[in-house]
Design a protein around this motif. Structure first.
Motif, PDB file in Angstrom:
ATOM      1  N   ARG A 242      33.758  22.435   9.698  1.00 27.98           N
ATOM      2  CA  ARG A 242      35.270  21.668   9.930  1.00 27.98           C
ATOM      3  C   ARG A 242      34.963  19.733   9.706  1.00 27.98           C
ATOM      4  O   ARG A 242      33.342  19.377  10.128  1.00 27.98           O
ATOM      5  CB  ARG A 242      35.320  21.830  11.954  1.00 27.98           C
ATOM      6  CG  ARG A 242      35.662  22.873  11.967  1.00 27.98           C
ATOM      7  CD  ARG A 242      37.322  23.480  11.588  1.00 27.98           C
ATOM      8  NE  ARG A 242      38.012  24.434  12.021  1.00 27.98           N
ATOM      9  CZ  ARG A 242      38.020  25.358  10.854  1.00 27.98           C
ATOM     10  NH1 ARG A 242      37.741  25.403   9.643  1.00 27.98           N
ATOM     11  NH2 ARG A 242      38.857  26.772  11.342  1.00 27.98           N
ATOM     12  N   ASP A 243      35.626  19.140   9.612  1.00 28.03           N
ATOM     13  CA  ASP A 243      35.801  17.503   9.612  1.00 28.03           C
ATOM     14  C   ASP A 243      36.108  16.774  10.702  1.00 28.03           C
ATOM     15  O   ASP A 243      37.004  17.216  11.323  1.00 28.03           O
ATOM     16  CB  ASP A 243      36.135  17.571   8.244  1.00 28.03           C
ATOM     17  CG  ASP A 243      36.449  15.572   8.020  1.00 28.03           C
ATOM     18  OD1 ASP A 243      35.508  14.970   8.909  1.00 28.03           O
ATOM     19  OD2 ASP A 243      37.592  15.179   8.080  1.00 28.03           O
ATOM     20  N   ASP A 244      34.744  16.171  10.989  1.00 34.29           N
ATOM     21  CA  ASP A 244      35.432  15.243  12.892  1.00 34.29           C
ATOM     22  C   ASP A 244      35.468  14.422  12.684  1.00 34.29           C
ATOM     23  O   ASP A 244      35.881  13.531  13.945  1.00 34.29           O
ATOM     24  CB  ASP A 244      34.162  15.825  13.149  1.00 34.29           C
ATOM     25  CG  ASP A 244      32.652  15.079  12.863  1.00 34.29           C
ATOM     26  OD1 ASP A 244      33.574  13.807  11.912  1.00 34.29           O
ATOM     27  OD2 ASP A 244      31.847  15.028  12.607  1.00 34.29           O
TER      28      ASP A 244
ATOM     29  N   ALA B  54      35.660  12.196  19.671  1.00 34.02           N
ATOM     30  CA  ALA B  54      36.210  13.214  20.371  1.00 34.02           C
ATOM     31  C   ALA B  54      37.101  14.166  19.862  1.00 34.02           C
ATOM     32  O   ALA B  54      37.447  15.352  20.434  1.00 34.02           O
ATOM     33  CB  ALA B  54      37.566  12.277  20.891  1.00 34.02           C
ATOM     34  N   ASP B  55      37.449  14.251  18.430  1.00 34.28           N
ATOM     35  CA  ASP B  55      38.004  14.949  17.473  1.00 34.28           C
ATOM     36  C   ASP B  55      37.328  16.382  17.360  1.00 34.28           C
ATOM     37  O   ASP B  55      37.139  17.549  16.953  1.00 34.28           O
ATOM     38  CB  ASP B  55      37.649  14.730  16.244  1.00 34.28           C
ATOM     39  CG  ASP B  55      38.891  13.950  15.871  1.00 34.28           C
ATOM     40  OD1 ASP B  55      39.740  13.948  17.152  1.00 34.28           O
ATOM     41  OD2 ASP B  55      39.745  13.898  15.002  1.00 34.28           O
TER      42      ASP B  55
ATOM     43  N   VAL C 212      34.451  17.611  19.728  1.00 32.61           N
ATOM     44  CA  VAL C 212      33.923  18.212  21.502  1.00 32.61           C
ATOM     45  C   VAL C 212      35.709  18.833  20.584  1.00 32.61           C
ATOM     46  O   VAL C 212      35.627  20.387  20.666  1.00 32.61           O
ATOM     47  CB  VAL C 212      34.464  16.782  22.343  1.00 32.61           C
ATOM     48  CG1 VAL C 212      34.544  17.908  22.556  1.00 32.61           C
ATOM     49  CG2 VAL C 212      33.631  16.683  22.139  1.00 32.61           C
ATOM     50  N   ARG C 213      36.930  19.133  20.128  1.00 30.06           N
ATOM     51  CA  ARG C 213      37.922  19.120  19.990  1.00 30.06           C
ATOM     52  C   ARG C 213      38.081  20.396  19.361  1.00 30.06           C
ATOM     53  O   ARG C 213      38.359  21.771  19.722  1.00 30.06           O
ATOM     54  CB  ARG C 213      39.308  18.137  19.446  1.00 30.06           C
ATOM     55  CG  ARG C 213      40.817  19.255  19.513  1.00 30.06           C
ATOM     56  CD  ARG C 213      41.884  18.513  19.197  1.00 30.06           C
ATOM     57  NE  ARG C 213      41.528  17.521  18.558  1.00 30.06           N
ATOM     58  CZ  ARG C 213      42.106  18.287  16.912  1.00 30.06           C
ATOM     59  NH1 ARG C 213      42.549  19.244  17.170  1.00 30.06           N
ATOM     60  NH2 ARG C 213      41.481  17.029  15.749  1.00 30.06           N
ATOM     61  N   LEU C 214      37.249  20.009  18.342  1.00 32.33           N
ATOM     62  CA  LEU C 214      36.951  21.085  17.094  1.00 32.33           C
ATOM     63  C   LEU C 214      35.520  21.992  17.469  1.00 32.33           C
ATOM     64  O   LEU C 214      35.963  23.535  16.926  1.00 32.33           O
ATOM     65  CB  LEU C 214      36.227  20.337  15.797  1.00 32.33           C
ATOM     66  CG  LEU C 214      38.146  19.565  15.077  1.00 32.33           C
ATOM     67  CD1 LEU C 214      36.416  18.591  14.015  1.00 32.33           C
ATOM     68  CD2 LEU C 214      38.061  20.575  14.678  1.00 32.33           C
TER      69      LEU C 214
ATOM     70  N   ASN D 234      34.965  23.218  20.040  1.00 33.51           N
ATOM     71  CA  ASN D 234      36.417  23.715  21.061  1.00 33.51           C
ATOM     72  C   ASN D 234      37.289  25.387  20.293  1.00 33.51           C
ATOM     73  O   ASN D 234      37.318  25.755  20.602  1.00 33.51           O
ATOM     74  CB  ASN D 234      37.456  23.631  22.378  1.00 33.51           C
ATOM     75  CG  ASN D 234      37.486  24.003  23.213  1.00 33.51           C
ATOM     76  OD1 ASN D 234      37.050  24.879  24.123  1.00 33.51           O
ATOM     77  ND2 ASN D 234      39.387  23.807  23.619  1.00 33.51           N
ATOM     78  N   GLU D 235      37.810  24.452  19.221  1.00 36.37           N
ATOM     79  CA  GLU D 235      38.439  25.914  18.504  1.00 36.37           C
ATOM     80  C   GLU D 235      37.539  26.664  17.567  1.00 36.37           C
ATOM     81  O   GLU D 235      37.937  28.467  17.114  1.00 36.37           O
ATOM     82  CB  GLU D 235      39.075  24.410  17.199  1.00 36.37           C
ATOM     83  CG  GLU D 235      40.513  25.611  16.089  1.00 36.37           C
ATOM     84  CD  GLU D 235      39.830  25.801  15.347  1.00 36.37           C
ATOM     85  OE1 GLU D 235      40.045  26.623  14.600  1.00 36.37           O
ATOM     86  OE2 GLU D 235      39.056  25.241  14.964  1.00 36.37           O
TER      87      GLU D 235
END
Lengths: 406, 619
Positions: free
Chosen positions: A76-78, A83-84, A86-88, A90-91
């Motif tokens: 995954r590319d952050d 912030a991104d 952490v979202r990723l 979670n995903e």
């Protein structure tokens, strides 16, 4: 009621397929959720890193995987943003059902994902972040780190810098936590080693926004005899050229962190400041059998030589695979036990993931910059084992918060 | 402490910094002067220039002439890229509303960045030294790179050439005329199309030239675009939009300030430019040399057909929708529930922004400041005083609202681009403080480990909390739009003078609207903090401002449900692209451009048409 009866076969089918899925579970791959900055300015680090990682995964899977299951990495590319990231994370955990998290390059992103992993009780094997905090001050049960921490690179530099003839030092650094730590630790350690050590001053600037001319002007005014450089990336390149042009490096001795890593060294080309003492990666010269094999295979596969990121990506997968094998499971609690104290082989020797502070003992190189055919290389280098340059496991353990070693 | 030689050296260093900054900014300035477009992609052309110069120099034999040839080739090549962009995209943009122009240029920005990554790879590329200029010259006993003198000289030459073109050639006269009154120039029979094309190509060439000139001094890298464009905006504002001399002096000021602050106050280098920019906007909005050219930026565009939906949901429709929203946690998997909460929060920010930008007519470029203050206030309170979530969620809107009220005192005096630039400056100042004041805010590391209080730690509880706050907030704002206050706000937007004449205190109304929007954005920020568990400076940066801008306006300026639709579509699109596509910037950029070009009224008319067909009404 009639409707229920017509629905019955559908329920049966669903239940059946769920059961079948459960049975197939044993053969399902082990999923590693990998987060890193694959676009934007850090892509120069993450592409070789990803290649190294993929190479290790392919090798392990060709041997049949670990505990009878193949490894699968989900990248995954952050987007360069904590912030991104952490979202990723979670995903990856909730949606992709990964067994553990890995990766990250920038320290803030590493710390953010580490915090997430701690909160959600998922194992996170941090690959590249340099910050001392990630395994120590903000360490947790769930977080392990493969790369050497900043303080180890500092100690390596200090060992060399203490032998310099000069004693009046100044520092140039971008404003960030890792480099502030480097400067502070450098000063403290140097003061212990050299009675005549004097710190003339710091020149700091916003990351990626150096004004090399003004910076050198300001440094000159401090009248240092030697300079600790912690600029990197585009800042380093502009600083190196401007400093050479202005004759600054003829007047001072330089010690510099990271500059010998091909990721930072290669863009310098003919501007490579010859004679600097640097930490880095002597990829072309280190001909230990295992490393040579790694270099040749990597070069054959990717049509380019390995960068430091390649080595770390490769080692990260080895660490994870060894941890899972030792745990015999991907269950989080078992995996923590499996990773604590696990030994794994890398192209630069056997490495231990220390049980006391979750820090690997991966070593590093220190040497002098030189020019060879218009390209920067490291000469006079030595390989430093992590066991010799890291704070001891007991010291590391003492720095960790309560509960991090339960 | 400082002798004359040292002072001269500091000034010279500042002048070098200003040289290419001037060349870049002059291009931005003339395009703005003539077409009124704030070209966010101008920095991308500069970056392209640096990369193309690198490739060209390496293709040629190594000599001083090669450098000159490469520089000229680069300027022409980037000019050609500019021509393509103008003919394919910009030409269609001149008549669309300003917010869509900005969105489209942001689309170009995204595309160029990925194209550069694909073409040149991620490694920094440093052009070789220029033969003959590799060394240093002695200036009052200090070694000064000879090449830097070339940069200083180039800036002066460009200044003279541009002045000559604008003052002495027929083309320049037409350009100046178009800057002052586009419609009159058109009425006099001048073919505007090619005039605009010419200006854009010239501006692209200047950006390319600056990139090529910087290539032997700074390595070409992927972050150049954003770094330069923000500073260039500041220079253009300080100097006065459309003024070349103003641009020159402003870049000199910025360069010297940067050189001085590098030595004395490195912590402030990022903020300083924006402090100056904000001061100029407050004291003399038109900049050093600008004529008050804002008028044409404020043309309200097509008259509004009321802000009422033709196909808004009925009251019963909303109740059903809310009831459905209440059922969702029972069926949604955990990750999608998290995504839904995030989308709700974004809807809330988008709506508060829309309230200010739509009915209020205030297009801010800096809403991230208030959202970010809402994120950081509870985080700091918790960090220093150990407060809990409820206190945080009360403090967030108060702090953001007060900050917005303070900014509004200055901002509502301005309109159009000046208003936008002041909000941008404020947001950048707040961002730099949070980013660089490490002892207070932890800088780029952010503040971690803030999770909801135990009673709300279950995601479903937190979802209902967010749903309640968001729904109540949006309902309240909708109510305000339909209230007398809302009508007077719109009156002030559509015709400030007439509104004043009927006794409306337009500035006061705008101030209240601005503060309200800031306050609710702050509340949304507070929710975001507890959803994510952490506060980062990126919540305050220009990227966030832009996300809010796009989400709120993608749905269309005239639609009350626009921000809701916009937030959902933008979030879903971005999440999916970022997760599954490697070069997602290209797709996102293309989507933004197409939307701006072909759907000037936003996405909501599509949905209106759909629901109109469903209900059998044909409008």
């Amino acid at each position: 009621m009639k409707r229920f009866r017509t629905m019955l076969p559908i329920f049966a089918a669903i239940t059946g397929s769920l059961l079948a899925l459960g049975a197939a579970h044993a053969q399902e791959p082990i999923r590693i959720g990998e987060i890193n900055s694959y676009t934007g300015p850090a892509a120069v680090f993450t592409m070789p890193y990803r290649n190294g990682m993929q190479m290790a995964v392919d090798e392990i899977n060709a041997r049949g995987g670990v505990i009878g299951r193949k490894l699968e990495v989900i990248y995954r590319d952050d987007n360069f943003s904590p912030a991104d990231a952490v979202r990723l994370a979670n995903e990856l955990v909730l949606n992709q059902k990964v067994d553990l998290l890995a990766g990250t390059f920038l320290s803030p992103i590493g710390l953010a994902v580490a915090n997430y992993a701690q909160e959600k009780k998922v194992v996170f094997v941090a690959a590249e972040p340099l910050t001392n905090q990630i395994t120590w001050g903000k360490g947790s049960r769930y977080v392990f780190r493969v790369r050497n921490p900043m303080i180890m690179l500092t100690s390596m530099l200090v060992a060399k810098a203490a032998t310099f003839s000069c004693s009046r030092w100044a520092g140039i650094a971008p404003i960030n936590e890792a480099m502030a730590d480097l400067t502070a630790d450098f000063k403290a350690q140097m003061a212990k080693k050299r009675k005549d050590f004097v710190w003339a001053g710091d020149l700091t600037f916003p990351n990626q926004k150096i004004n090399a001319g003004s910076a050198i002007d300001s440094l000159t005014r401090m009248k240092p005899e030697c300079v600790l450089n912690s600029t990197y990336g585009p800042d380093l390149i502009a600083f190196a050229r401007e400093g050479t042009t202005r004759g600054f490096f003829q007047k001072v001795q330089m010690a510099s962190v990271l500059s010998g890593e091909p990721e930072y060294l290669d863009p310098l080309g003919e501007d490579t400041p010859v004679g600097w003492w640097v930490t880095g990666y002597a990829w072309s010269d280190d001909n230990r059998a295992e490393h040579k094999k790694f270099r040749d295979e990597y070069t054959a596969h990717f049509k380019t030589y390995p960068r430091l990121g390649s080595l770390i990506g490769y080692a990260t997968i080895q660490a994870i695979a060894a941890g899972i094998t030792r745990a015999g499971s991907t269950d989080t609690e078992k995996l923590i036990k499996g990773l604590r104290g696990v030994q794994f082989d890398t192209p630069v020797g056997r490495v231990t993931m220390r049980a006391g502070d979750h820090q690997s003992t991966l070593g590093s190189w220190i040497g002098q910059l030189a020019l060879k055919d218009g390209k920067g290389v490291m000469t006079n280098w030595t390989w430093v084992d992590g066991n010799d340059a890291l704070p001891t496991e007991q010291e590391g353990r003492a720095l960790r918060p309560a509960g991090a070693n339960d | 402490m400082f002798d004359a030689a040292e002072i001269v050296n500091i000034l010279l260093n500042g002048w070098v910094i200003s040289a290419t900054l001037f060349i870049v900014s002059s291009g931005l300035s003339i395009v703005f002067g003539v077409s009124r477009i704030s070209n966010f992609a101008h920095g991308s052309l500069y970056m392209l220039g640096a990369y193309i110069a690198y490739s060209t120099v390496h293709a040629l034999p190594r000599s001083g002439y090669s450098f000159i040839v490469a520089t000229l080739v680069t300027a022409l090549a980037v000019g050609l890229v500019g021509l393509l962009i103008e003919v394919s995209i910009f030409r269609r943009l001149y008549r669309v509303p300003h917010h869509l122009q900005l969105i489209a240029t942001f689309g170009i920005f995204l595309i160029v960045r990925d194209v550069a990554l694909i073409t040149w790879g991620p490694q920094e590329l440093f052009s070789p030294r220029v033969p003959g200029l590799a060394g240093a010259v002695d200036i009052l006993g200090q070694a000064f790179p000879a090449y830097n003198l070339v940069l200083i000289g180039a800036a002066v030459v460009i200044l003279i050439v541009l002045q000559w073109v604008f003052q002495r050639t027929r083309w320049g006269v037409l350009l100046r005329a178009a800057t002052q009154d586009r419609d009159m120039v058109a009425a006099l029979g001048v073919d505007q199309k090619w005039l605009f094309t010419g200006v854009f190509v010239l501006s692209a060439m200047l950006a390319g030239l600056a990139g090529a000139l910087d290539a032997p001094r700074l390595p070409a890298s992927l972050g150049m675009d954003i770094n330069v464009i923000i500073e260039a905006f500041a220079v253009v504002v300080i100097g006065g939009m459309g003024s070349i001399v103003g641009c020159f002096l402003a870049s000199l000021l910025v360069g010297i300030l940067t050189a001085v602050s590098t030595i004395f106050i490195p912590q402030l280098t990022l903020a300083l430019v924006f402090v100056v920019m904000a001061l100029v906007l407050v004291v003399r909005p038109q900049g050093f040399f600008g004529k008050n050219a804002g008028a044409s930026w404020e043309d309200p565009g097509e008259p509004e057909h009321g802000t009422h939906e033709r196909a808004d949901l009925s009251r019963r429709g909303w109740v059903i929708l809310l009831a459905l929203a209440c059922l969702l946690p029972a069926v949604l998997p955990a990750y999608w529930l998290d995504t839904l909460i995030e989308t709700l929060i974004l809807m809330f920010v988008a709506w508060s922004f829309y309230f200010m930008a739509g009915p209020g007519g205030m297009m801010s470029f800096g809403q991230a400041a208030f959202f970010g203050i809402g994120v950081y206030t509870p985080a700091l309170l918790h960090h220093y005083y150990g407060t809990h979530m409820i206190t945080g969620l009360v403090a967030a809107p108060i702090a953001a609202g007060l900050a917005a009220l303070a900014v509004s005192w200055f901002a509502v005096r301005l309109s159009g681009i000046y208003f936008a630039m002041l909000t941008l400056a404020f947001a950048q100042i707040v961002w730099s403080v949070v980013f660089q004041w490490f002892d207070l805010t932890n800088g780029e590391l952010g503040i971690l480990n803030l999770w909801p209080d135990p009673w709300a730690s279950d995601r479903r509880v937190f979802y209902f909390l967010t749903l309640t706050i968001t729904a109540a907030g949006i309902a309240a704002l909708r109510h305000v739009v339909a209230s007398p206050f809302g009508y007077s706000l719109r009156a002030g937007r559509d015709s400030e003078r007439r509104a004043e004449a009927t006794g409306i205190n337009v500035r006061r109304q705008k101030s209240i609207a601005f503060a309200l929007a800031g306050m609710l954005s702050g509340l949304a920020g507070g929710l975001m903090l507890y959803l994510k568990g952490s506060a980062f400076p990126s919540y305050l940066d220009i990227g966030t401002s832009f996300d809010v801008f796009v989400m709120a306006l993608l749905g269309g300026l005239q639609s009350l449900n626009g921000p809701i639709i916009g937030a959902v579509i933008y979030r879903v699109l971005k999440t999916l692209l970022q997760t599954y596509v490697e070069h997602w910037n290209i797709i996102m950029g293309t989507a933004l451009i197409l939307l701006s070009l072909f759907m000037p009224r936003g996405l909501s008319p599509l949905i209106e048409r759909f629901s109109a067909r469903r209900s059998g009404k044909l409008t």
